[in-house]
Design a protein around this motif. Sequence first.
Motif, PDB file in Angstrom:
ATOM      1  N   GLY A  18      90.548  97.771  76.612  1.00 32.77           N
ATOM      2  CA  GLY A  18      91.825  97.455  75.968  1.00 32.77           C
ATOM      3  C   GLY A  18      92.499  96.250  76.602  1.00 32.77           C
ATOM      4  O   GLY A  18      93.092  95.421  75.900  1.00 32.77           O
ATOM      5  N   THR A  22      93.195  92.983  74.462  1.00 30.58           N
ATOM      6  CA  THR A  22      94.574  92.487  74.403  1.00 30.58           C
ATOM      7  C   THR A  22      94.652  91.054  74.913  1.00 30.58           C
ATOM      8  O   THR A  22      95.398  90.232  74.353  1.00 30.58           O
ATOM      9  CB  THR A  22      95.500  93.397  75.229  1.00 30.58           C
ATOM     10  OG1 THR A  22      95.369  94.734  74.757  1.00 30.58           O
ATOM     11  CG2 THR A  22      96.940  92.980  75.095  1.00 30.58           C
ATOM     12  N   ALA A  60      94.761  95.809  68.392  1.00 33.46           N
ATOM     13  CA  ALA A  60      93.601  96.664  68.703  1.00 33.46           C
ATOM     14  C   ALA A  60      93.578  96.979  70.193  1.00 33.46           C
ATOM     15  O   ALA A  60      93.327  98.126  70.588  1.00 33.46           O
ATOM     16  CB  ALA A  60      92.310  95.979  68.269  1.00 33.46           C
ATOM     17  N   PHE A  63      96.168  99.564  70.900  1.00 34.98           N
ATOM     18  CA  PHE A  63      95.723 100.895  70.468  1.00 34.98           C
ATOM     19  C   PHE A  63      94.741 101.486  71.477  1.00 34.98           C
ATOM     20  O   PHE A  63      94.791 102.680  71.786  1.00 34.98           O
ATOM     21  CB  PHE A  63      95.089 100.850  69.080  1.00 34.98           C
ATOM     22  CG  PHE A  63      96.086 100.761  67.970  1.00 34.98           C
ATOM     23  CD1 PHE A  63      97.144 101.631  67.887  1.00 34.98           C
ATOM     24  CD2 PHE A  63      95.961  99.798  66.989  1.00 34.98           C
ATOM     25  CE1 PHE A  63      98.074 101.550  66.866  1.00 34.98           C
ATOM     26  CE2 PHE A  63      96.868  99.696  65.963  1.00 34.98           C
ATOM     27  CZ  PHE A  63      97.930 100.573  65.898  1.00 34.98           C
ATOM     28  N   TYR A  64      93.826 100.647  71.980  1.00 35.17           N
ATOM     29  CA  TYR A  64      92.899 101.141  73.018  1.00 35.17           C
ATOM     30  C   TYR A  64      93.677 101.615  74.235  1.00 35.17           C
ATOM     31  O   TYR A  64      93.414 102.682  74.780  1.00 35.17           O
ATOM     32  CB  TYR A  64      91.922 100.046  73.446  1.00 35.17           C
ATOM     33  CG  TYR A  64      90.739  99.861  72.545  1.00 35.17           C
ATOM     34  CD1 TYR A  64      89.920 100.932  72.191  1.00 35.17           C
ATOM     35  CD2 TYR A  64      90.401  98.607  72.062  1.00 35.17           C
ATOM     36  CE1 TYR A  64      88.829 100.750  71.375  1.00 35.17           C
ATOM     37  CE2 TYR A  64      89.311  98.409  71.246  1.00 35.17           C
ATOM     38  CZ  TYR A  64      88.527  99.484  70.904  1.00 35.17           C
ATOM     39  OH  TYR A  64      87.441  99.306  70.092  1.00 35.17           O
ATOM     40  N   SER A  67      95.434 104.891  73.798  1.00 32.17           N
ATOM     41  CA  SER A  67      94.566 106.057  73.592  1.00 32.17           C
ATOM     42  C   SER A  67      94.073 106.666  74.896  1.00 32.17           C
ATOM     43  O   SER A  67      93.435 107.712  74.876  1.00 32.17           O
ATOM     44  CB  SER A  67      93.362 105.677  72.732  1.00 32.17           C
ATOM     45  OG  SER A  67      92.475 104.860  73.465  1.00 32.17           O
ATOM     46  N   LYS A  79      93.143 106.794  67.803  1.00 34.98           N
ATOM     47  CA  LYS A  79      93.665 105.451  68.084  1.00 34.98           C
ATOM     48  C   LYS A  79      92.539 104.511  68.504  1.00 34.98           C
ATOM     49  O   LYS A  79      92.506 103.353  68.086  1.00 34.98           O
ATOM     50  CB  LYS A  79      94.722 105.521  69.186  1.00 34.98           C
ATOM     51  CG  LYS A  79      95.973 106.249  68.808  1.00 34.98           C
ATOM     52  CD  LYS A  79      96.901 106.316  70.010  1.00 34.98           C
ATOM     53  CE  LYS A  79      98.073 107.206  69.778  1.00 34.98           C
ATOM     54  NZ  LYS A  79      98.898 107.356  70.994  1.00 34.98           N
ATOM     55  N   ALA A  83      91.280 101.163  66.546  1.00 35.17           N
ATOM     56  CA  ALA A  83      91.140  99.864  67.214  1.00 35.17           C
ATOM     57  C   ALA A  83      89.739  99.306  67.016  1.00 35.17           C
ATOM     58  O   ALA A  83      89.574  98.106  66.756  1.00 35.17           O
ATOM     59  CB  ALA A  83      91.459 100.015  68.699  1.00 35.17           C
ATOM     60  N   SER A  84      88.735 100.167  67.107  1.00 40.18           N
ATOM     61  CA  SER A  84      87.358  99.704  66.900  1.00 40.18           C
ATOM     62  C   SER A  84      87.153  99.239  65.467  1.00 40.18           C
ATOM     63  O   SER A  84      86.486  98.228  65.229  1.00 40.18           O
ATOM     64  CB  SER A  84      86.364 100.824  67.225  1.00 40.18           C
ATOM     65  OG  SER A  84      86.419 101.146  68.589  1.00 40.18           O
ATOM     66  N   SER A 136      82.752  97.898  71.451  1.00 40.75           N
ATOM     67  CA  SER A 136      83.592  98.775  70.632  1.00 40.75           C
ATOM     68  C   SER A 136      82.794  99.926  70.026  1.00 40.75           C
ATOM     69  O   SER A 136      83.372 100.925  69.607  1.00 40.75           O
ATOM     70  CB  SER A 136      84.261  97.976  69.510  1.00 40.75           C
ATOM     71  OG  SER A 136      83.311  97.541  68.563  1.00 40.75           O
TER      72      SER A 136
END
Length: 151
Positions: A18, A22, A60, A63-64, A67, A79, A83-84, A136
């Motif tokens: 993540g 990001t 994404a 979200f990772y 999660s 989540k 993201a994946s 991912s």
Amino acid sequence: MSDNVKYKIGSIYFAIFGIVVTSFGAIGLVLGLAGKSLTWGIMEMSGEFLLWRGLILWFAGLFYLSSTKNFADIHEQAKAVMASVMIWLIVGMQIFSTMLESIPGGEEGGWFNTLEGFFETYAPPYMPSLFLLPFSLVVVYYIRLLRRGET
């Protein structure tokens, strides 16, 4: 190895992943807002939709990261799956775009591209989300692990 340890490893993995996603998204956002491009080795961040791809990667990654709190919970894993899917959509659009670009011969060429021209369209540089795609896919393992635990 127990399932709890596997979920703990997944939580750490998706926290690191993540942060990477990001970071790529933030770089894409900055480059998109500035109207610049970046080429680093075989990776390139440029194009008309750089801002949108950066925004999607940034979310994404968030979200990772969100999660990882209780990764054994199905809602937290959802989540990561979302993201994946966001990464898969970006990569799918890029692969489809590259395939469509490889077929026509160009402005001065014929209707169809030459064999060399066809293969040249698949040469580097590649966009960052293409490099993120295999990482991912780890989420599929955790979907299967969760499904196995429910039965």
